[in-house]
Design a protein around this motif. Structure first.
Motif, PDB file in Angstrom:
ATOM      1  N   MET A 157      -8.480  -1.015  -0.312  1.00  0.00           N
ATOM      2  CA  MET A 157      -7.889   0.297  -0.031  1.00  0.00           C
ATOM      3  C   MET A 157      -7.908   1.175  -1.272  1.00  0.00           C
ATOM      4  SD  MET A 157      -5.080   2.340  -0.579  1.00  0.00           S
ATOM      5  CE  MET A 157      -3.880   1.181  -1.219  1.00  0.00           C
ATOM      6  N   GLN A 158      -7.555   0.599  -2.416  1.00  0.00           N
ATOM      7  CA  GLN A 158      -7.501   1.380  -3.646  1.00  0.00           C
ATOM      8  C   GLN A 158      -8.868   1.921  -4.035  1.00  0.00           C
ATOM      9  OE1 GLN A 158      -5.484  -1.130  -6.534  1.00  0.00           O
ATOM     10  NE2 GLN A 158      -3.767  -1.461  -5.121  1.00  0.00           N
ATOM     11  N   SER A 159      -9.918   1.113  -3.857  1.00  0.00           N
ATOM     12  CA  SER A 159     -11.266   1.590  -4.182  1.00  0.00           C
ATOM     13  C   SER A 159     -11.680   2.696  -3.221  1.00  0.00           C
ATOM     14  CB  SER A 159     -12.273   0.437  -4.147  1.00  0.00           C
ATOM     15  OG  SER A 159     -12.551   0.019  -2.824  1.00  0.00           O
ATOM     16  N   MET A 160     -11.298   2.570  -1.948  1.00  0.00           N
ATOM     17  CA  MET A 160     -11.610   3.620  -0.978  1.00  0.00           C
ATOM     18  C   MET A 160     -10.876   4.912  -1.312  1.00  0.00           C
ATOM     19  SD  MET A 160     -11.720   1.660   2.699  1.00  0.00           S
ATOM     20  CE  MET A 160     -13.076   0.563   3.132  1.00  0.00           C
ATOM     21  N   LEU A 161      -9.628   4.794  -1.735  1.00  0.00           N
ATOM     22  CA  LEU A 161      -8.848   5.980  -2.086  1.00  0.00           C
ATOM     23  C   LEU A 161      -9.473   6.702  -3.274  1.00  0.00           C
ATOM     24  CD1 LEU A 161      -6.343   7.422  -1.018  1.00  0.00           C
ATOM     25  CD2 LEU A 161      -4.955   6.063  -2.601  1.00  0.00           C
ATOM     26  N   ASP A 162      -9.998   5.942  -4.227  1.00  0.00           N
ATOM     27  CA  ASP A 162     -10.696   6.559  -5.360  1.00  0.00           C
ATOM     28  C   ASP A 162     -11.923   7.342  -4.899  1.00  0.00           C
ATOM     29  OD1 ASP A 162      -8.918   5.651  -7.288  1.00  0.00           O
ATOM     30  OD2 ASP A 162     -10.063   3.834  -7.713  1.00  0.00           O
ATOM     31  N   THR A 163     -12.595   6.822  -3.875  1.00  0.00           N
ATOM     32  CA  THR A 163     -13.765   7.505  -3.328  1.00  0.00           C
ATOM     33  C   THR A 163     -13.371   8.775  -2.584  1.00  0.00           C
ATOM     34  OG1 THR A 163     -14.967   5.410  -3.109  1.00  0.00           O
ATOM     35  CG2 THR A 163     -15.733   7.255  -1.756  1.00  0.00           C
ATOM     36  N   ILE A 164     -12.268   8.697  -1.855  1.00  0.00           N
ATOM     37  CA  ILE A 164     -11.802   9.815  -1.037  1.00  0.00           C
ATOM     38  C   ILE A 164     -11.261  10.968  -1.884  1.00  0.00           C
ATOM     39  CG2 ILE A 164      -9.960  10.496   0.563  1.00  0.00           C
ATOM     40  CD1 ILE A 164     -10.184   7.628   1.740  1.00  0.00           C
ATOM     41  N   ALA A 165     -10.515  10.640  -2.926  1.00  0.00           N
ATOM     42  CA  ALA A 165      -9.721  11.630  -3.663  1.00  0.00           C
ATOM     43  C   ALA A 165     -10.487  12.893  -4.056  1.00  0.00           C
ATOM     44  CB  ALA A 165      -9.086  10.983  -4.888  1.00  0.00           C
ATOM     45  N   PRO A 166     -11.720  12.787  -4.585  1.00  0.00           N
ATOM     46  CA  PRO A 166     -12.414  14.019  -5.002  1.00  0.00           C
ATOM     47  C   PRO A 166     -12.746  14.960  -3.848  1.00  0.00           C
ATOM     48  CG  PRO A 166     -13.391  12.078  -6.044  1.00  0.00           C
ATOM     49  CD  PRO A 166     -12.467  11.575  -4.981  1.00  0.00           C
ATOM     50  N   THR A 167     -12.684  14.478  -2.606  1.00  0.00           N
ATOM     51  CA  THR A 167     -13.014  15.315  -1.449  1.00  0.00           C
ATOM     52  C   THR A 167     -11.804  16.044  -0.876  1.00  0.00           C
ATOM     53  OG1 THR A 167     -12.635  13.635   0.286  1.00  0.00           O
ATOM     54  CG2 THR A 167     -14.747  13.581  -0.870  1.00  0.00           C
ATOM     55  N   LEU A 168     -10.609  15.742  -1.368  1.00  0.00           N
ATOM     56  CA  LEU A 168      -9.390  16.283  -0.785  1.00  0.00           C
ATOM     57  C   LEU A 168      -9.024  17.647  -1.355  1.00  0.00           C
ATOM     58  CD1 LEU A 168      -7.133  13.081  -0.930  1.00  0.00           C
ATOM     59  CD2 LEU A 168      -8.456  13.916   1.029  1.00  0.00           C
ATOM     60  N   LYS A 169      -8.480  18.501  -0.492  1.00  0.00           N
ATOM     61  CA  LYS A 169      -7.799  19.691  -0.984  1.00  0.00           C
ATOM     62  C   LYS A 169      -6.495  19.233  -1.628  1.00  0.00           C
ATOM     63  CE  LYS A 169      -7.298  21.704   2.956  1.00  0.00           C
ATOM     64  NZ  LYS A 169      -6.904  22.719   3.970  1.00  0.00           N
ATOM     65  N   ASN A 199       0.790  -1.225   0.000  1.00  0.00           N
ATOM     66  CA  ASN A 199       0.000   0.000   0.000  1.00  0.00           C
ATOM     67  C   ASN A 199       0.823   1.276   0.000  1.00  0.00           C
ATOM     68  OD1 ASN A 199      -2.464  -1.382  -0.015  1.00  0.00           O
ATOM     69  ND2 ASN A 199      -2.501  -1.549   2.223  1.00  0.00           N
ATOM     70  N   ILE A 200       2.012   1.234   0.615  1.00  0.00           N
ATOM     71  CA  ILE A 200       2.785   2.476   0.746  1.00  0.00           C
ATOM     72  C   ILE A 200       3.110   3.077  -0.613  1.00  0.00           C
ATOM     73  CG2 ILE A 200       4.937   3.500   1.551  1.00  0.00           C
ATOM     74  CD1 ILE A 200       4.956   1.455   3.823  1.00  0.00           C
ATOM     75  N   GLY A 201       3.692   2.289  -1.493  1.00  0.00           N
ATOM     76  CA  GLY A 201       4.077   2.807  -2.801  1.00  0.00           C
ATOM     77  C   GLY A 201       2.884   3.289  -3.600  1.00  0.00           C
ATOM     78  N   TYR A 202       1.782   2.538  -3.526  1.00  0.00           N
ATOM     79  CA  TYR A 202       0.588   2.918  -4.278  1.00  0.00           C
ATOM     80  C   TYR A 202       0.044   4.254  -3.786  1.00  0.00           C
ATOM     81  CZ  TYR A 202      -3.984   2.611  -6.531  1.00  0.00           C
ATOM     82  OH  TYR A 202      -5.094   2.864  -7.299  1.00  0.00           O
ATOM     83  N   ILE A 203      -0.088   4.390  -2.465  1.00  0.00           N
ATOM     84  CA  ILE A 203      -0.637   5.622  -1.897  1.00  0.00           C
ATOM     85  C   ILE A 203       0.292   6.802  -2.169  1.00  0.00           C
ATOM     86  CG2 ILE A 203      -1.225   6.788   0.271  1.00  0.00           C
ATOM     87  CD1 ILE A 203      -2.231   4.041   1.274  1.00  0.00           C
ATOM     88  N   ALA A 204       1.604   6.583  -2.036  1.00  0.00           N
ATOM     89  CA  ALA A 204       2.556   7.663  -2.290  1.00  0.00           C
ATOM     90  C   ALA A 204       2.438   8.172  -3.721  1.00  0.00           C
ATOM     91  CB  ALA A 204       3.975   7.172  -2.020  1.00  0.00           C
ATOM     92  N   GLU A 205       2.391   7.266  -4.670  1.00  0.00           N
ATOM     93  CA  GLU A 205       2.290   7.670  -6.077  1.00  0.00           C
ATOM     94  C   GLU A 205       0.946   8.344  -6.359  1.00  0.00           C
ATOM     95  OE1 GLU A 205       3.172   5.770 -10.504  1.00  0.00           O
ATOM     96  OE2 GLU A 205       2.777   4.433  -8.820  1.00  0.00           O
ATOM     97  N   TYR A 206      -0.110   7.797  -5.776  1.00  0.00           N
ATOM     98  CA  TYR A 206      -1.456   8.340  -5.980  1.00  0.00           C
ATOM     99  C   TYR A 206      -1.544   9.773  -5.461  1.00  0.00           C
ATOM    100  CZ  TYR A 206      -6.611   8.022  -6.281  1.00  0.00           C
ATOM    101  OH  TYR A 206      -7.931   8.198  -6.607  1.00  0.00           O
ATOM    102  N   LEU A 207      -1.084   9.984  -4.225  1.00  0.00           N
ATOM    103  CA  LEU A 207      -1.168  11.316  -3.635  1.00  0.00           C
ATOM    104  C   LEU A 207      -0.286  12.316  -4.364  1.00  0.00           C
ATOM    105  CD1 LEU A 207      -1.250  10.483   0.189  1.00  0.00           C
ATOM    106  CD2 LEU A 207      -3.171  11.005  -1.330  1.00  0.00           C
ATOM    107  N   THR A 208       0.917  11.882  -4.746  1.00  0.00           N
ATOM    108  CA  THR A 208       1.805  12.760  -5.507  1.00  0.00           C
ATOM    109  C   THR A 208       1.132  13.204  -6.799  1.00  0.00           C
ATOM    110  OG1 THR A 208       3.801  11.737  -4.601  1.00  0.00           O
ATOM    111  CG2 THR A 208       4.029  12.919  -6.687  1.00  0.00           C
TER     112      THR A 208
END
Length: 248
Positions: free
Chosen positions: A154-166, A25-34
Motif C-alpha cells: 500500500m505504501q509503495s502504491m501511495l508513493d506512486t499515486i501522490a504526484p497525481t493528486l490535487k 494503514n489508517i494512521g499511515y495514510i492519514a499522516e501521509y495525506l495531511t
C-alpha cells in the motif's frame, strides 16, 4: 484561499473487523495525506460483502474529492474489491493485458494460474497503479484509488499515486504542553478560545508518560496567522491559570 481537497478511506476485509489483522494503514495514510495537503475526512471499515463495498464506494466517492480503498485485491475467493468497484461504477471487469504483463515480471507463464490471474482483473476504463513490491497492480477509476491491504505494498502504491493528486493548503499544527494543569481546570477557557478562533481546531490530549500524567493542547489550522493567534491565546490562558507568570 486554496480550496480544500478532501478524501475518504475505505478499509475492506473481514479480518480487520474480527480483529485477526490489526490495521496499520489508517494512521499511515492519514499522516501521509495531511502532509501533502489532502484532508482525510472519513474512514469506514466494511466486510468482504459485495453489497456493503458497493454502497460504501458510491457514498464516499460522491462526497469527497478522492476515495482510497485498501484490501481485497488478492488471488483468493474472498478478494472481491475489484468486482465490487466495477459494479459500483456500472462497468465490465475482465483480465487486463496490461496487468498480466506486470504479473509476468514476477511469475513464469506456467505459474500464472487462474487464482493469480484474478489479480489482473481490472474494471473497464481504469488506470493501473504500479506495485513495485509484488507486481500485482492496484487501479484508479475516476476519483477512486484501489490499493492493496498489505502495508508495504500500500505504501509503495501511495508513493506512486501522490504526484497525481490535487492538493490544498497544508495543515499547520502547534503543540502546547499544559504543564501541571489537569484538563478540568483549563477546559472552560479552552472552549472560549475555540469559539473565538473559528478558523482553527483545538484539541486536548491527556496521556501518561514516564514522569506521570501529561496534557497536551494542539492547535490546527491552515491559516498561519489564525493558528498563531490561537496559540498565543492558549499560552495566555495557561499562564493565568498557573498564576505565577512563569513561561509555559
Amino acid at each position: 484561499m486554496v480550496a480544500p481537497v478532501t478524501a475518504a478511506l475505505l478499509i475492506i476485509g473481514d479480518e480487520i473487523l474480527t480483529g485477526r489483522t490489526k490495521d496499520r494503514n489508517i494512521g499511515y495514510i492519514a499522516e501521509y495525506l495531511t502532509g501533502i495537503g489532502v484532508d482525510l475526512c472519513e474512514v469506514r471499515i466494511v466486510p468482504d460483502v459485495e453489497a456493503e463495498i458497493v454502497a460504501a464506494v458510491n457514498a464516499l466517492r460522491t462526497r469527497y474529492t478522492y476515495l482510497f480503498t485498501t484490501g481485497g485485491i488478492g488471488p483468493t475467493h474472498d478478494d472481491i474489491t475489484a468486482d465490487s468497484v466495477a459494479r459500483a461504477f456500472g462497468v465490465a471487469i475482465d483480465v487486463d493485458p496490461r496487468a498480466v504483463a506486470m504479473l509476468r515480471e514476477r511469475y513464469q507463464p506456467g505459474d500464472l494460474n487462474e487464482a493469480r490471474l484474478r489479480m489482473a482483473r481490472i474494471p473497464a476504463g481504469a488506470d493501473l497503479i504500479e506495485n513495485v513490491v509484488s507486481k500485482a497492480p492496484g487501479f484508479r477509476i475516476d476519483n477512486v484509488f484501489v490499493m492493496a491491504g498489505v502495508p508495504a505494498i500500500m505504501q509503495s502504491m501511495l508513493d506512486t499515486i501522490a504526484p497525481t493528486l490535487k492538493t490544498g493548503a497544508r495543515l499547520i499544527a502547534e503543540t502546547i504542553e499544559a504543564e501541571g494543569l489537569p484538563e478540568g481546570i483549563y477546559a472552560g477557557g479552552l472552549s472560549e478560545i475555540a469559539l473565538a478562533h473559528p478558523l482553527v481546531s483545538i484539541g486536548s490530549y491527556p496521556s501518561f508518560s514516564a514522569t506521570g500524567f501529561r496534557n497536551q493542547i494542539v492547535v490546527r489550522g491552515k491559516d498561519a496567522e489564525a493558528v498563531a493567534k490561537a496559540v498565543s491565546a492558549v499560552h495566555d490562558l495557561l499562564r493565568r491559570l498557573k498564576g505565577d507568570g512563569a513561561p509555559i
